[in-house]
Scaffold this motif. Structure first.
Motif, PDB file in Angstrom:
ATOM      1  N   HIS A 226    -109.457  78.268  28.976  1.00  0.00           N
ATOM      2  CA  HIS A 226    -109.424  77.748  27.905  1.00  0.00           C
ATOM      3  C   HIS A 226    -111.010  77.276  27.242  1.00  0.00           C
ATOM      4  N   LYS A 227    -111.095  77.271  26.036  1.00  0.00           N
ATOM      5  CA  LYS A 227    -112.434  76.885  25.218  1.00  0.00           C
ATOM      6  C   LYS A 227    -112.601  75.530  25.466  1.00  0.00           C
ATOM      7  N   ARG A 228    -111.777  74.573  25.521  1.00  0.00           N
ATOM      8  CA  ARG A 228    -111.716  73.267  25.495  1.00  0.00           C
ATOM      9  C   ARG A 228    -110.979  72.542  26.448  1.00  0.00           C
ATOM     10  N   ILE A 229    -111.449  71.316  26.807  1.00  0.00           N
ATOM     11  CA  ILE A 229    -110.635  70.553  27.782  1.00  0.00           C
ATOM     12  C   ILE A 229    -110.062  69.343  27.232  1.00  0.00           C
ATOM     13  N   VAL A 230    -108.665  69.289  27.144  1.00  0.00           N
ATOM     14  CA  VAL A 230    -107.845  68.162  26.812  1.00  0.00           C
ATOM     15  C   VAL A 230    -107.597  67.227  27.788  1.00  0.00           C
ATOM     16  N   VAL A 231    -108.152  65.737  27.455  1.00  0.00           N
ATOM     17  CA  VAL A 231    -108.088  64.839  28.791  1.00  0.00           C
ATOM     18  C   VAL A 231    -107.129  63.712  28.036  1.00  0.00           C
ATOM     19  N   ARG A 232    -106.294  63.357  29.077  1.00  0.00           N
ATOM     20  CA  ARG A 232    -105.279  62.464  29.045  1.00  0.00           C
ATOM     21  C   ARG A 232    -105.672  61.009  29.771  1.00  0.00           C
ATOM     22  N   ARG A 233    -105.242  59.954  29.058  1.00  0.00           N
ATOM     23  CA  ARG A 233    -105.200  58.808  29.743  1.00  0.00           C
ATOM     24  C   ARG A 233    -104.219  58.656  30.862  1.00  0.00           C
ATOM     25  N   ARG A 234    -104.399  57.413  31.549  1.00  0.00           N
ATOM     26  CA  ARG A 234    -103.402  57.363  32.884  1.00  0.00           C
ATOM     27  C   ARG A 234    -101.774  57.053  32.068  1.00  0.00           C
ATOM     28  N   ASP A 235    -101.873  56.479  30.960  1.00  0.00           N
ATOM     29  CA  ASP A 235    -100.539  56.214  30.479  1.00  0.00           C
ATOM     30  C   ASP A 235    -100.007  57.487  29.635  1.00  0.00           C
TER      31      ASP A 235
END
Length: 394
Positions: A226-235
């Protein structure tokens, strides 16, 4: 600190196009070789770049894709020699076009380096070990679009906001992402831009939790390409996107901060060393006996007034000059010091020296080596007057 050379991480097979090639040919070349930009050889000898963002801008502006590349105002690519290192590459790339051209001494293109290449040359431990992604996400921007939005509309928003990707939501849930690779493919195929983005986006959308450290996130991105990292919250909601540009800027700023801290420590140590040397110089100047200090090559680094008076010379004229040339009678003393070039012993005892006025004088001497990290670093010679005064030269 060691950084690999740009040559060691560069892509050698550079995709280039002449200036008389069209925009459409550029898009097709990018799609065919799976790259996000191509180097354009311009008539002025500079290397220019056509990237996915340029294709989006040209399409939204209505520029015909049969336009020759030479007629476009494409950005120039910075150039560096192949032996430049990764840190120099990051500094030169900055906020620019996202790549560097490597050229030899004749100006010939020998390789290209992207942000992905630069990240591959960085040890993740140099970024941070324990800091979590959520601590770094403040102020980051990312584009979210609805799954039913037409591609044309998404392109317009990407261009307006300076985004190279768009996260696609189905209601409130992340469903996919429109990447630069998707953009190149669509424009190379001259696909309809009125279709919903959900039909052309990349799926599934890989994400990492906000608790991931930078090291963990970078390892994840490398594993999945991947060229970028998608970040999720806990919810489960989206927190943001970490781009390669952001990671490189983070690394560079932290390295500069570390370097400045090290430099401050070095300056403090140097100031302390100068103060100590000044103090020792005062002590040496007050000694009744003569003192001569040489470097490893036998050149005089320091001589106190008592030694200068014994030898009948001006101390200022001797510093930096070979002891063997000026006072031959003393040169063998330095050579015989342990660690010196000849004998493993320290000489001492009486010695007859010829002074600058050709008279002779008897002195008692002691010679001691100066050792640094187990290596010979010079010698210290102490001189005492012996006898009743100078004797006429025979």
């Amino acid at each position: 600190m060691y950084f690999p050379s740009l040559e060691s991480i560069a892509t050698r097979q550079v995709i280039t196009l002449r200036g008389d090639c069209s925009v459409h040919e550029g898009a097709r070349a990018m799609a065919r070789y799976g790259v996000r930009n191509v180097v354009v050889l311009s008539g002025d000898g500079a290397y220019r770049i056509l990237g996915a963002a340029d294709l989006v801008a040209l399409k939204t502006d209505g520029t015909p894709f049969d336009t020759p590349l030479a007629s476009l105002d494409l950005p120039r690519v910075p150039t560096l020699p192949p032996d430049a290192d990764v840190l120099q590459g990051i500094a030169h790339m900055g906020e620019g076009v996202g790549c560097l051209c490597l050229t030899d001494e004749r100006g010939t293109l020998v390789g290209i380096v992207s942000r992905t290449d630069l990240l591959s040359g960085i040890d993740p431990q140099l970024l941070t070990e324990s800091q979590a992604l959520w601590e770094l996400m403040a102020g980051t921007r990312f584009l979210q679009v609805a799954a039913g939005d037409p591609v044309r509309h998404v392109f317009a928003r990407m261009r307006a906001g300076g985004h190279d990707a768009a996260l696609v939501l189905q209601g409130e849930e992340p469903a996919g992402i429109l990447t630069r690779g998707d953009t190149v493919r669509l424009l190379a195929e001259d696909a309809s831009l009125d279709e919903p983005v959900s039909g052309v986006m990349s799926t599934p959308l890989h994400t990492v939790p906000e608790s991931f450290t930078i090291q963990e996130a970078l390892a994840f991105a490398r594993e999945h390409g991947h060229k970028r990292i998608v970040v999720r919250r806990r919810d489960g909601s989206l927190l943001g996107v970490v781009t390669q540009k952001y990671l490189l800027a983070l690394f560079y700023n932290r390295w500069i901060g570390w370097f400045q801290a090290q430099n401050e420590e070095l300056l403090h140590a140097q100031r302390a060393l100068r103060a100590e040397r000044d103090r020792l110089a005062l002590v040496a100047g007050a000694l009744a006996e003569g003192l001569v200090v040489t470097d490893p090559g036998g050149c005089i680094e320091r001589i106190n007034p008592a030694a200068a008076a014994l030898l009948g010379v001006d101390a200022g004229d001797l510093v930096g000059r070979p002891l063997a040339q000026l006072v031959p009678g003393l040169s063998h003393c330095v050579q015989e010091c342990p660690g010196g070039p000849h004998h493993p012993r320290c000489p001492s005892g009486p010695l007859e020296l010829r002074r600058a006025d050709a008279s002779c004088i008897r002195v008692h001497l002691r010679c001691r080596p100066l050792m640094e990290a187990g290596r010979y670093a010079g010698a210290v010679v102490f001189l005492d007057r012996a006898g009743d005064g100078p004797q006429a030269s025979p």
